[in-house]
Design a protein around this motif. Structure first.
Motif, PDB file in Angstrom:
ATOM      1  N   GLY A 174       0.834  -1.211   0.000  1.00 40.00           N
ATOM      2  CA  GLY A 174       0.000   0.000   0.000  1.00 40.00           C
ATOM      3  C   GLY A 174       0.861   1.250   0.000  1.00 40.00           C
ATOM      4  O   GLY A 174       2.082   1.172   0.220  1.00 40.00           O
ATOM      5  N   ASP A 175       0.245   2.423  -0.182  1.00 40.11           N
ATOM      6  CA  ASP A 175       1.059   3.640  -0.396  1.00 40.11           C
ATOM      7  C   ASP A 175       1.685   4.191   0.886  1.00 40.11           C
ATOM      8  O   ASP A 175       2.440   5.157   0.838  1.00 40.11           O
ATOM      9  N   ARG A 176       1.426   3.569   2.035  1.00 36.76           N
ATOM     10  CA  ARG A 176       2.112   4.012   3.260  1.00 36.76           C
ATOM     11  C   ARG A 176       3.300   3.099   3.578  1.00 36.76           C
ATOM     12  O   ARG A 176       3.887   3.177   4.647  1.00 36.76           O
ATOM     13  N   ALA A 177       3.622   2.231   2.614  1.00 35.80           N
ATOM     14  CA  ALA A 177       4.825   1.400   2.748  1.00 35.80           C
ATOM     15  C   ALA A 177       5.851   1.934   1.763  1.00 35.80           C
ATOM     16  O   ALA A 177       5.564   2.049   0.560  1.00 35.80           O
ATOM     17  N   LYS A 178       7.030   2.316   2.280  1.00 36.76           N
ATOM     18  CA  LYS A 178       8.054   2.898   1.412  1.00 36.76           C
ATOM     19  C   LYS A 178       9.432   2.326   1.754  1.00 36.76           C
ATOM     20  O   LYS A 178       9.596   1.654   2.769  1.00 36.76           O
ATOM     21  N   VAL A 179      10.400   2.629   0.941  1.00 32.80           N
ATOM     22  CA  VAL A 179      11.731   2.005   0.993  1.00 32.80           C
ATOM     23  C   VAL A 179      12.689   2.829   1.844  1.00 32.80           C
ATOM     24  O   VAL A 179      12.881   4.022   1.604  1.00 32.80           O
ATOM     25  N   LEU A 180      13.303   2.189   2.858  1.00 29.75           N
ATOM     26  CA  LEU A 180      14.281   2.858   3.721  1.00 29.75           C
ATOM     27  C   LEU A 180      15.687   2.595   3.180  1.00 29.75           C
ATOM     28  O   LEU A 180      16.090   1.438   2.999  1.00 29.75           O
TER      29      LEU A 180
ATOM     30  N   ALA B 192      16.953   9.069  -6.452  1.00 25.93           N
ATOM     31  CA  ALA B 192      16.173   9.751  -7.502  1.00 25.93           C
ATOM     32  C   ALA B 192      15.041   8.850  -8.007  1.00 25.93           C
ATOM     33  O   ALA B 192      13.890   9.289  -8.138  1.00 25.93           O
ATOM     34  N   THR B 193      15.360   7.582  -8.222  1.00 23.43           N
ATOM     35  CA  THR B 193      14.356   6.627  -8.730  1.00 23.43           C
ATOM     36  C   THR B 193      13.212   6.465  -7.727  1.00 23.43           C
ATOM     37  O   THR B 193      12.038   6.510  -8.094  1.00 23.43           O
ATOM     38  N   LEU B 194      13.543   6.314  -6.443  1.00 24.96           N
ATOM     39  CA  LEU B 194      12.506   6.128  -5.413  1.00 24.96           C
ATOM     40  C   LEU B 194      11.656   7.392  -5.273  1.00 24.96           C
ATOM     41  O   LEU B 194      10.438   7.322  -5.143  1.00 24.96           O
ATOM     42  N   MET B 195      12.294   8.565  -5.365  1.00 32.62           N
ATOM     43  CA  MET B 195      11.513   9.822  -5.268  1.00 32.62           C
ATOM     44  C   MET B 195      10.575   9.938  -6.468  1.00 32.62           C
ATOM     45  O   MET B 195       9.424  10.353  -6.325  1.00 32.62           O
TER      46      MET B 195
ATOM     47  N   LEU C 178      10.219   6.812  -1.414  1.00 29.42           N
ATOM     48  CA  LEU C 178      11.361   6.924  -0.507  1.00 29.42           C
ATOM     49  C   LEU C 178      10.851   7.157   0.912  1.00 29.42           C
ATOM     50  O   LEU C 178      10.237   8.173   1.198  1.00 29.42           O
ATOM     51  N   ALA C 179      11.120   6.196   1.822  1.00 28.83           N
ATOM     52  CA  ALA C 179      10.646   6.329   3.207  1.00 28.83           C
ATOM     53  C   ALA C 179      11.565   7.251   3.997  1.00 28.83           C
ATOM     54  O   ALA C 179      11.119   8.078   4.788  1.00 28.83           O
ATOM     55  N   GLY C 180      12.885   7.067   3.719  1.00 25.74           N
ATOM     56  CA  GLY C 180      13.836   7.856   4.489  1.00 25.74           C
ATOM     57  C   GLY C 180      15.197   7.213   4.513  1.00 25.74           C
ATOM     58  O   GLY C 180      15.483   6.307   3.710  1.00 25.74           O
TER      59      GLY C 180
ATOM     60  N   ALA D 190       8.410  15.631  -7.028  1.00 25.40           N
ATOM     61  CA  ALA D 190       8.353  14.177  -7.214  1.00 25.40           C
ATOM     62  C   ALA D 190       7.885  13.540  -5.909  1.00 25.40           C
ATOM     63  O   ALA D 190       7.087  12.615  -5.893  1.00 25.40           O
ATOM     64  N   GLN D 191       8.426  14.076  -4.763  1.00 27.00           N
ATOM     65  CA  GLN D 191       8.003  13.606  -3.436  1.00 27.00           C
ATOM     66  C   GLN D 191       8.242  14.745  -2.461  1.00 27.00           C
ATOM     67  O   GLN D 191       9.217  15.498  -2.610  1.00 27.00           O
ATOM     68  N   THR D 192       7.384  14.895  -1.473  1.00 28.35           N
ATOM     69  CA  THR D 192       7.531  16.025  -0.540  1.00 28.35           C
ATOM     70  C   THR D 192       8.666  15.784   0.450  1.00 28.35           C
ATOM     71  O   THR D 192       8.909  14.641   0.870  1.00 28.35           O
ATOM     72  N   TRP D 193       9.372  16.855   0.809  1.00 27.94           N
ATOM     73  CA  TRP D 193      10.475  16.803   1.765  1.00 27.94           C
ATOM     74  C   TRP D 193       9.962  16.296   3.114  1.00 27.94           C
ATOM     75  O   TRP D 193      10.585  15.476   3.785  1.00 27.94           O
ATOM     76  N   GLU D 194       8.749  16.733   3.485  1.00 33.13           N
ATOM     77  CA  GLU D 194       8.176  16.394   4.796  1.00 33.13           C
ATOM     78  C   GLU D 194       7.872  14.902   4.914  1.00 33.13           C
ATOM     79  O   GLU D 194       7.775  14.373   6.020  1.00 33.13           O
TER      80      GLU D 194
END
Ligand code: LRH
Ligand code: MN
Length: 413
Positions: free
Chosen positions: A230-236, A253-256, A261-263, A301-305
């Motif tokens: 789901g969209d709340r699962a991201k890659v660390l 760049a690819t993950l963003m 990109l989780a963090g 592409a993805q928010t900083w926050e």
């Protein structure tokens, strides 16, 4: 650091940047706002299988870990959160811990589960956890993660980091497809057990402690699983979890680009997952990673926050607090340098195929001495001009040793 020296270098840099149309105040506020979480397990001396050398005065419990992070926050003004690891940071009195953290103005970043060690649970994780052949072991590992979420909810955390040691040491030992299927099914149960305002940070690692295969070895496998959850699962992205010469800034760049990109787990390495001080080995790579982060955020592409910023390091020879002061400084400097990149000029060079020009744009920013800028942001936030000098001048390690003892040992790696 004589104050007038700081003022001189700051006014020189202000002039230098103004000549390029860059206003130092906007940079100072961005750097002051950039906070990095500290791992609870990096406040003691780490070790390796070849030994561990105590540092003395290590935090003996979660309360003392919060004290150390409170000190880091006060001196550097670059951290305001801790990332806990369960069961290493189990506390008997969660309300007292929450109260203490509030007094120290520290919040709780992503929680870390642990199904890579045995700590008295009924079924061993020797042969894996979420991917284990035995459904009872998988169930136990899922329940552990749901338990970690409950602890995190009571502390105000909004994320769960899952790193799996699961894998194999020899060909034939594991069934790759079953291991991946069971891991994904188990993560589905964990994901649906998370509150709707939480995110799952799925950490990959190519090897160690398993040395033939790891169930989640790279960003692609992590992204594949996350896209099914789901969209709340991201890659660390742990900087140390890449095979030599991997282009990590391209992975970022690819993950963003995919808003996946989780963090980060910031550290540095020369060979493997060395968990060395961030920016101590490959500072240019760290700069290039921040260039992609700023570009990806500016281009929406993805928010900083939405990105989590955490350190994950282990200290065999350095004082843990001195190392964390250096790491927080190195990360802030990489961010500050990347903010200086003339992105318009870079895009023009890219469009014109001006390869030389493009490198000049990047290296002009990278080779700019931003120490006065980062120092000013810290001073304006009420921090120490030179936290490391302060730590040593005030003999803080000696004070910790006299309070906690020479053999005080922190829980963790
Ligand atoms: C695995 C890892 C993971 C943590 C552990 C302490 O190498 O990076 O993030 O659980 O270190
Ligand atoms: Mn990590």
């Amino acid at each position: 650091m004589p104050t007038d020296f700081h003022q001189k270098s700051l006014s020189l840099l202000t002039e230098q940047l103004a000549s390029k149309g860059i206003h130092i105040d906007s940079l100072i506020s961005k750097i002051a706002a950039f906070q990095i979480a500290v791992p609870s397990w990096a406040l003691g001396a780490g070790g390796s299988r070849f030994g561990r050398f105590s540092i003395g005065g290590e935090p003996r419990n979660l309360e003392e870990k919060l004290d150390d992070i409170g000190l880091l926050a006060k001196l550097t003004k670059r951290t305001n959160a801790v990332s806990l690891h369960i069961p290493w940071d189990i506390s008997q009195d969660v309300q007292a811990i929450k109260q203490k953290a509030t007094e120290l103005q520290i919040s709780f970043d992503a929680m870390n589960s642990n199904t890579f060690q045995d700590y008295g649970q009924p079924l061993t994780y020797k042969m894996g956890s979420l991917s284990n052949e035995d459904a009872a072991v998988r169930k136990q590992a899922v329940e552990h993660n749901l338990h970690v979420i409950e602890i995190g909810k009571s502390l105000g955390s909004k994320g769960l980091t899952v790193w799996l040691a699961d894998g194999s040491n020899f060909p034939g030992q594991a069934h790759f497809r079953n291991a991946l299927k069971w891991t994904t099914e188990s993560l589905h149960e964990i994901y649906s057990g998370m509150p709707v305002d939480w995110k799952l940070l799925l950490e990959y690692k190519p090897y160690e402690p398993n040395f033939y295969h790891t169930v989640i070895p790279d960003w692609g496998t992590s992204a594949l699983i996350c896209s099914q959850l789901g969209d709340r699962a991201k890659v660390l992205v742990d900087l140390g979890h890449h095979l030599p010469n991997t282009n990590i800034e391209q992975i970022v760049a690819t993950l963003m680009q995919q808003n996946m990109l989780a963090g980060f787990h910031f550290n540095d390495s020369k060979y493997g997952d060395d968990d060395l001080s961030t920016g101590s080995i490959k500072p240019y790579q760290l700069f290039l990673i921040f260039c992609e982060l700023i570009g990806g955020a500016e281009d929406k592409a993805q928010t900083w926050e939405s990105i989590s910023w955490m350190i994950d390091a282990s200290h065999n020879t350095k004082d843990p607090l001195e190392d964390l002061i250096q790491a927080l400084e190195a990360i802030s400097q990489a961010y500050a340098k990347a903010l200086l990149v003339d992105r318009k000029k870079l895009t023009q060079c890219q469009n014109d195929g001006d390869v030389v020009g493009a490198q000049e744009v990047l290296q002009d920013a990278f080779l700019t001495d931003v120490r006065a800028l980062v120092r000013e942001a810290r001073i304006q936030s009420g921090g120490e001009a030179d936290p490391l000098a302060f730590f040593r001048r005030e003999k803080i390690r000696d004070k910790l040793i006299s309070k906690r003892g020479k053999n005080a040992q922190a829980s963790g790696l």
